[in-house]
Design a protein around this motif. Structure first.
Motif, PDB file in Angstrom:
ATOM      1  N   ILE A  33     -27.186  -3.439 -13.839  1.00 13.62           N
ATOM      2  CA  ILE A  33     -28.048  -4.206 -12.938  1.00 13.62           C
ATOM      3  C   ILE A  33     -29.244  -3.369 -12.506  1.00 13.62           C
ATOM      4  O   ILE A  33     -29.277  -2.148 -12.696  1.00 13.62           O
ATOM      5  N   SER A  34     -30.178  -4.038 -11.886  1.00 13.53           N
ATOM      6  CA  SER A  34     -31.411  -3.380 -11.464  1.00 13.53           C
ATOM      7  C   SER A  34     -31.292  -2.835 -10.046  1.00 13.53           C
ATOM      8  O   SER A  34     -31.051  -3.597  -9.099  1.00 13.53           O
ATOM      9  N   THR A  35     -31.469  -1.538  -9.893  1.00 10.88           N
ATOM     10  CA  THR A  35     -31.508  -0.964  -8.546  1.00 10.88           C
ATOM     11  C   THR A  35     -32.707  -1.499  -7.771  1.00 10.88           C
ATOM     12  O   THR A  35     -32.645  -1.692  -6.552  1.00 10.88           O
ATOM     13  N   THR A  36     -33.793  -1.750  -8.486  1.00  8.16           N
ATOM     14  CA  THR A  36     -35.000  -2.258  -7.843  1.00  8.16           C
ATOM     15  C   THR A  36     -34.769  -3.640  -7.235  1.00  8.16           C
ATOM     16  O   THR A  36     -35.107  -3.895  -6.084  1.00  8.16           O
ATOM     17  N   HIS A  37     -34.200  -4.548  -8.035  1.00  2.94           N
ATOM     18  CA  HIS A  37     -33.924  -5.891  -7.529  1.00  2.94           C
ATOM     19  C   HIS A  37     -33.022  -5.819  -6.304  1.00  2.94           C
ATOM     20  O   HIS A  37     -33.232  -6.522  -5.310  1.00  2.94           O
ATOM     21  N   THR A  38     -31.999  -4.986  -6.385  1.00  2.00           N
ATOM     22  CA  THR A  38     -30.978  -4.955  -5.343  1.00  2.00           C
ATOM     23  C   THR A  38     -31.528  -4.453  -4.016  1.00  2.00           C
ATOM     24  O   THR A  38     -31.337  -5.066  -2.962  1.00  2.00           O
ATOM     25  N   ILE A  39     -32.236  -3.320  -4.036  1.00  2.18           N
ATOM     26  CA  ILE A  39     -32.746  -2.767  -2.779  1.00  2.18           C
ATOM     27  C   ILE A  39     -33.872  -3.631  -2.220  1.00  2.18           C
ATOM     28  O   ILE A  39     -33.986  -3.812  -1.007  1.00  2.18           O
ATOM     29  N   THR A  40     -34.704  -4.202  -3.089  1.00  2.00           N
ATOM     30  CA  THR A  40     -35.814  -5.024  -2.596  1.00  2.00           C
ATOM     31  C   THR A  40     -35.307  -6.261  -1.872  1.00  2.00           C
ATOM     32  O   THR A  40     -35.786  -6.607  -0.786  1.00  2.00           O
ATOM     33  N   THR A  41     -34.325  -6.948  -2.472  1.00  2.00           N
ATOM     34  CA  THR A  41     -33.812  -8.155  -1.816  1.00  2.00           C
ATOM     35  C   THR A  41     -32.986  -7.802  -0.580  1.00  2.00           C
ATOM     36  O   THR A  41     -32.946  -8.577   0.381  1.00  2.00           O
ATOM     37  N   ALA A  42     -32.347  -6.630  -0.587  1.00  2.00           N
ATOM     38  CA  ALA A  42     -31.629  -6.202   0.621  1.00  2.00           C
ATOM     39  C   ALA A  42     -32.616  -5.967   1.763  1.00  2.00           C
ATOM     40  O   ALA A  42     -32.342  -6.318   2.925  1.00  2.00           O
ATOM     41  N   ILE A  43     -33.769  -5.372   1.458  1.00  2.00           N
ATOM     42  CA  ILE A  43     -34.803  -5.179   2.482  1.00  2.00           C
ATOM     43  C   ILE A  43     -35.279  -6.534   3.004  1.00  2.00           C
ATOM     44  O   ILE A  43     -35.466  -6.734   4.212  1.00  2.00           O
ATOM     45  N   MET A  44     -35.462  -7.503   2.092  1.00  2.00           N
ATOM     46  CA  MET A  44     -35.848  -8.847   2.526  1.00  2.00           C
ATOM     47  C   MET A  44     -34.759  -9.463   3.406  1.00  2.00           C
ATOM     48  O   MET A  44     -35.052 -10.144   4.396  1.00  2.00           O
ATOM     49  N   GLY A  45     -33.490  -9.228   3.036  1.00  2.00           N
ATOM     50  CA  GLY A  45     -32.381  -9.798   3.796  1.00  2.00           C
ATOM     51  C   GLY A  45     -32.314  -9.278   5.217  1.00  2.00           C
ATOM     52  O   GLY A  45     -32.166 -10.053   6.172  1.00  2.00           O
ATOM     53  N   VAL A  46     -32.445  -7.948   5.373  1.00  4.11           N
ATOM     54  CA  VAL A  46     -32.406  -7.411   6.743  1.00  4.11           C
ATOM     55  C   VAL A  46     -33.645  -7.835   7.523  1.00  4.11           C
ATOM     56  O   VAL A  46     -33.587  -8.069   8.730  1.00  4.11           O
ATOM     57  N   GLY A  47     -34.767  -7.964   6.831  1.00  5.53           N
ATOM     58  CA  GLY A  47     -35.988  -8.389   7.514  1.00  5.53           C
ATOM     59  C   GLY A  47     -35.919  -9.817   8.007  1.00  5.53           C
ATOM     60  O   GLY A  47     -36.456 -10.155   9.069  1.00  5.53           O
ATOM     61  N   ALA A  48     -35.222 -10.662   7.238  1.00  4.79           N
ATOM     62  CA  ALA A  48     -35.122 -12.076   7.612  1.00  4.79           C
ATOM     63  C   ALA A  48     -34.325 -12.278   8.889  1.00  4.79           C
ATOM     64  O   ALA A  48     -34.414 -13.343   9.517  1.00  4.79           O
ATOM     65  N   THR A  49     -33.534 -11.277   9.315  1.00  2.00           N
ATOM     66  CA  THR A  49     -32.785 -11.421  10.572  1.00  2.00           C
ATOM     67  C   THR A  49     -33.706 -11.343  11.778  1.00  2.00           C
ATOM     68  O   THR A  49     -33.342 -11.807  12.866  1.00  2.00           O
ATOM     69  N   LYS A  50     -34.869 -10.737  11.607  1.00  2.00           N
ATOM     70  CA  LYS A  50     -35.841 -10.726  12.712  1.00  2.00           C
ATOM     71  C   LYS A  50     -36.423 -12.130  12.877  1.00  2.00           C
ATOM     72  O   LYS A  50     -36.345 -12.748  13.914  1.00  2.00           O
ATOM     73  N   ARG A  51     -37.028 -12.588  11.808  1.00  2.00           N
ATOM     74  CA  ARG A  51     -37.544 -13.947  11.674  1.00  2.00           C
ATOM     75  C   ARG A  51     -38.084 -14.032  10.252  1.00  2.00           C
ATOM     76  O   ARG A  51     -38.488 -13.023   9.662  1.00  2.00           O
ATOM     77  N   LEU A  52     -38.097 -15.227   9.694  1.00  2.00           N
ATOM     78  CA  LEU A  52     -38.527 -15.356   8.303  1.00  2.00           C
ATOM     79  C   LEU A  52     -39.964 -14.886   8.113  1.00  2.00           C
ATOM     80  O   LEU A  52     -40.318 -14.326   7.076  1.00  2.00           O
TER      81      LEU A  52
END
Length: 350
Positions: free
Chosen positions: A293-312
């Motif tokens: 799998i792609s480390t890039t895909h995984t960390i990038t979407t994880a950053i988006m996921g934690v960011g979305a908890t603030k607000r979209l």
């Protein structure tokens, strides 16, 4: 000529591994640097060491790359080695283009796309393991970003609830310390995943060379041991580990800025969760599923996921859109470059 091609494959594979290191260095350390949990120099040094260690922890992903993308053994060594050379050229060129543009595309999918394009160019559709590509590349390619985003969002919600009454200064201080461990875990997972892909490519070339009747010392490559599952010689592991470690140590500042600052402004708690979730997904994929799998895909979407908890709206979706376009285009683009490179190399060496 086959001997020259084998040496060329090893040289190109080491070059690809090095570009993989500086291209993907940001995957492991961008969040820790952007939250000031680690200085850039400390983060790069730690990531380089953990990349090296991670690269030596297994060979399952390497075997998947070597055996489950393109079928070798039915053509002359000259043809098959040309395929591997073309694949590496395609992957390297796409890595450099996306690095230059500052886009965190996938080195994994650059290599797989290069292999597919090169295989199609000289070996035809029958040489491509379509079923295994769907199982071990396409499904994980779709699942890992979804898991990265979803798990990061849920874990971050839980963490925010646990720390809801704590003083922000104390929370930030503690999570900056914790990020040292999470960044190290992420770097270890990066080495476990990405260095193995280079090992698999070198093993492909050695297998093609020996299958053509050429003899190599057993420590260089032992076909009998490969048949029993010991596909990756020790020297290949060490060379791949050293190359990705050196590349990581050289840094990838363009992509680091994109991951660490342009997607969302991170604090230590969000950075810790993104790294921990990403590392977990990488370990499960490598050790449990043998999936590259792609480390890039995984960390990038994880950053988006934690960011979305603030607000979209906290996530800069315009930047995310550019990244997704790079993801979608990586396999076909690298395949096209790999096919063109393969034809050109074939014209030279035939």
């Amino acid at each position: 000529m086959e001997g020259v091609l084998v040496v060329l494959v090893v040289a190109l594979a080491v070059g690809f591994d090095y570009t993989n290191g500086f291209h993907d260095a940001a995957n492991a350390i961008a969040t820790s640097v952007s939250t000031r949990a680690l200085t850039p120099r400390m983060a790069l040094g730690m990531a380089a060491v953990m990349n090296f260690i991670g690269a030596l922890l297994g060979t399952a992903v390497a075997t998947t790359i070597a055996r489950d993308i393109v079928e070798l053994g039915n053509q002359t060594p000259n043809i098959e080695l040309t395929v591997v050379v073309g694949a590496l050229i395609g992957a390297i060129i796409w890595n450099l283009l996306t690095w230059w543009r500052g886009l965190p595309s996938s080195s994994t999918h650059s290599l797989i796309g290069g292999l597919m394009g090169a295989g199609l160019a000289l070996l035809g559709t029958g040489a491509i393991h379509w079923g295994k590509i769907v199982q071990k590349v396409v499904i994980p390619m779709i699942a890992s970003p979804i898991l990265g985003f979803g798990m990061a969002f849920l874990v971050m919600v839980g963490v925010l609830w646990l720390i809801r009454k704590a003083a922000p200064s104390k929370v930030n201080r503690r999570f900056r310390v914790a990020q040292t461990a999470s960044a190290a875990a992420m770097a270890l997972g990066h080495g476990l995943q990405d260095a193995q892909k280079t090992m698999g490519i070198i093993a492909m070339a050695l297998f093609a060379y020996t299958a053509g009747g050429h003899h190599l010392p057993s420590w260089v490559f032992n076909p009998d041991a490969a048949a029993e599952g010991a596909y990756i010689p020790l020297w290949v592991k060490i060379v791949a580990a050293a190359a990705i470690s050196a590349g990581t140590a050289s840094g990838g500042w363009r992509i680091m800025r994109t991951l660490g600052r342009k997607i969302i402004e991170l604090d230590p708690a969000h950075g810790f969760v993104a790294e921990t979730v990403s590392a977990t997904v990488l370990y499960v994929a490598a050790m449990g599923l043998h999936a590259p799998i792609s480390t890039t895909h995984t960390i990038t979407t994880a950053i988006m996921g934690v960011g979305a908890t603030k607000r979209l709206s906290a996530v800069r979706w315009g930047v995310a859109k550019s990244i997704v376009i790079a993801w979608v285009s990586t396999i076909p683009a690298a395949a096209a470059v790999g096919a063109l490179a393969t034809w050109l190399v074939h014209l030279i060496v035939r």
